[in-house]
Design a protein around this motif. Structure first.
Motif, PDB file in Angstrom:
ATOM      1  N   PRO A 108      26.109  45.324  40.764  1.00 59.55           N
ATOM      2  CA  PRO A 108      25.838  44.211  39.851  1.00 59.55           C
ATOM      3  C   PRO A 108      27.085  43.349  39.716  1.00 59.55           C
ATOM      4  CG  PRO A 108      26.153  46.241  38.616  1.00 59.55           C
ATOM      5  CD  PRO A 108      26.117  46.626  40.074  1.00 59.55           C
ATOM      6  N   ALA A 109      26.895  42.046  39.649  1.00 59.87           N
ATOM      7  CA  ALA A 109      28.033  41.118  39.635  1.00 59.87           C
ATOM      8  C   ALA A 109      28.587  40.964  38.229  1.00 59.87           C
ATOM      9  CB  ALA A 109      27.614  39.763  40.193  1.00 59.87           C
ATOM     10  N   GLY A 110      29.153  42.028  37.723  1.00 67.07           N
ATOM     11  CA  GLY A 110      29.801  41.993  36.429  1.00 67.07           C
ATOM     12  C   GLY A 110      31.079  42.794  36.472  1.00 67.07           C
ATOM     13  N   PRO A 111      31.920  42.675  35.462  1.00 60.92           N
ATOM     14  CA  PRO A 111      33.181  43.422  35.452  1.00 60.92           C
ATOM     15  C   PRO A 111      32.932  44.923  35.498  1.00 60.92           C
ATOM     16  CG  PRO A 111      33.135  41.741  33.720  1.00 60.92           C
ATOM     17  CD  PRO A 111      31.746  41.838  34.255  1.00 60.92           C
ATOM     18  N   LEU A 112      33.888  45.650  36.049  1.00 60.39           N
ATOM     19  CA  LEU A 112      33.805  47.105  36.053  1.00 60.39           C
ATOM     20  C   LEU A 112      33.900  47.647  34.623  1.00 60.39           C
ATOM     21  CD1 LEU A 112      36.178  47.989  39.026  1.00 60.39           C
ATOM     22  CD2 LEU A 112      33.691  48.257  38.987  1.00 60.39           C
ATOM     23  N   PRO A 113      33.280  48.778  34.351  1.00 62.05           N
ATOM     24  CA  PRO A 113      33.438  49.409  33.036  1.00 62.05           C
ATOM     25  C   PRO A 113      34.907  49.716  32.752  1.00 62.05           C
ATOM     26  CG  PRO A 113      31.637  50.430  34.248  1.00 62.05           C
ATOM     27  CD  PRO A 113      32.350  49.523  35.219  1.00 62.05           C
ATOM     28  N   ASP A 114      35.233  49.799  31.480  1.00 64.37           N
ATOM     29  CA  ASP A 114      36.610  50.083  31.075  1.00 64.37           C
ATOM     30  C   ASP A 114      37.109  51.366  31.733  1.00 64.37           C
ATOM     31  OD1 ASP A 114      36.567  47.861  29.488  1.00 64.37           O
ATOM     32  OD2 ASP A 114      36.229  48.941  27.603  1.00 64.37           O
ATOM     33  N   GLY A 115      38.320  51.299  32.248  1.00 63.59           N
ATOM     34  CA  GLY A 115      38.963  52.473  32.817  1.00 63.59           C
ATOM     35  C   GLY A 115      38.730  52.664  34.299  1.00 63.59           C
ATOM     36  N   VAL A 116      37.691  52.025  34.858  1.00 67.41           N
ATOM     37  CA  VAL A 116      37.373  52.259  36.273  1.00 67.41           C
ATOM     38  C   VAL A 116      38.413  51.609  37.176  1.00 67.41           C
ATOM     39  CG1 VAL A 116      35.695  51.855  38.105  1.00 67.41           C
ATOM     40  CG2 VAL A 116      34.921  52.524  35.824  1.00 67.41           C
ATOM     41  N   LEU A 117      38.822  50.396  36.850  1.00 64.30           N
ATOM     42  CA  LEU A 117      39.778  49.700  37.723  1.00 64.30           C
ATOM     43  C   LEU A 117      41.063  50.492  37.871  1.00 64.30           C
ATOM     44  CD1 LEU A 117      40.461  47.239  39.428  1.00 64.30           C
ATOM     45  CD2 LEU A 117      41.317  46.120  37.356  1.00 64.30           C
ATOM     46  N   ASP A 118      41.573  51.029  36.781  1.00 61.88           N
ATOM     47  CA  ASP A 118      42.812  51.801  36.855  1.00 61.88           C
ATOM     48  C   ASP A 118      42.642  53.038  37.723  1.00 61.88           C
ATOM     49  OD1 ASP A 118      44.147  50.024  35.240  1.00 61.88           O
ATOM     50  OD2 ASP A 118      43.735  51.118  33.391  1.00 61.88           O
ATOM     51  N   ALA A 119      41.426  53.540  37.820  1.00 60.14           N
ATOM     52  CA  ALA A 119      41.175  54.750  38.597  1.00 60.14           C
ATOM     53  C   ALA A 119      41.025  54.475  40.086  1.00 60.14           C
ATOM     54  CB  ALA A 119      39.920  55.456  38.076  1.00 60.14           C
ATOM     55  N   ILE A 120      40.664  53.238  40.452  1.00 61.32           N
ATOM     56  CA  ILE A 120      40.351  52.969  41.863  1.00 61.32           C
ATOM     57  C   ILE A 120      41.331  52.029  42.547  1.00 61.32           C
ATOM     58  CG2 ILE A 120      37.904  53.396  41.437  1.00 61.32           C
ATOM     59  CD1 ILE A 120      38.670  49.879  42.272  1.00 61.32           C
ATOM     60  N   ALA A 121      42.166  51.326  41.790  1.00 59.32           N
ATOM     61  CA  ALA A 121      43.019  50.287  42.381  1.00 59.32           C
ATOM     62  C   ALA A 121      44.444  50.776  42.589  1.00 59.32           C
ATOM     63  CB  ALA A 121      43.022  49.045  41.505  1.00 59.32           C
TER      64      ALA A 121
END
Length: 216
Positions: A108-121
């Motif tokens: 879905p074209a929306g922001p990632l849930p909180d905390g996910v970006l820090d886990a994957i980037a």
């Protein structure tokens, strides 16, 4: 739609709703016997897309089972990938003589849930995302990054049978051409010691789609 970001020679099938007319084989039914209806519908429709795509390559309908880590088991001589998210299901296939691997992902074209970006980037990816946001702040670049990493994994694992973590690929997204480059930070004999995957992304109708067509 997804065919726009895949190489010529890749057969695609997609749908934006579930298809109750696509029955499962008994072996497939066993895989989702205890699944909730949502998961069963996703599985059924995506398998239906895959069978239609395989039919275009001349393959008769047959069960499409799952192997290690849930990767689809394709007929001999075929590479492929499947994906689904709310409101979208797709499968792509091609002759193994033309492509070493395919990987697709829909989100879905929306922001990632909180905390996910820090886990994957990775740290350098966070810097790139900031630069991307400065150019087009309305685009969910974090979701595109996540989707690209999913497509990278789907390209990598069926060939290598080796785990690939989010931290093992560094993604560079081009905001102007709809392309991305994935630099693999681990090696495998199949792909060589300095592997790069080149893919494409699109943002349309509330969806993020990414795809890699890795040639042989």
């Amino acid at each position: 739609m997804i065919e726009e970001i895949l190489a010529p020679g890749v057969v695609t099938e997609e749908t934006f709703s579930d298809d109750s007319a696509s029955p499962l084989f008994p072996e497939e039914l066993a895989l989702v016997a205890s699944a909730v209806p949502k998961r069963r519908n996703e599985f059924t429709t995506t398998r239906g897309c895959a069978r239609k795509a395989l039919g275009s390559l001349g393959f008769p309908p047959a069960p499409l089972l799952t192997g290690e880590r849930g990767a689809p088991i394709w007929p001999d001589g075929v590479v492929g990938s499947m994906t689904h998210c709310d409101g979208y299901r797709a499968a792509v296939v091609a002759h193994q003589s033309d492509f070493l691997a395919l990987g697709i992902d829909a989100e879905p074209a929306g922001p990632l849930p909180d905390g996910v970006l820090d886990a994957i980037a990775r740290p350098e990816e966070l810097v790139r995302l900031k630069d991307l946001a400065d150019t087009r702040e309305e685009v969910c670049w974090d979701r595109i990054l996540f989707s690209a990493k999913e497509s990278v994994y789907k390209t990598w694992f069926p060939v290598t049978r080796q785990w690939l973590g989010f931290e093992d690929a560094s993604i560079d997204i081009d905001p102007d051409t709809g392309a991305f480059r994935a630099r693999l930070l681990v090696s495998a004999e199949t792909f060589g010691p300095r592997t790069e995957f080149h893919g494409r992304w699109m943002l349309r109708d509330g969806l993020v789609l990414t795809a890699i067509s890795h040639p042989r």
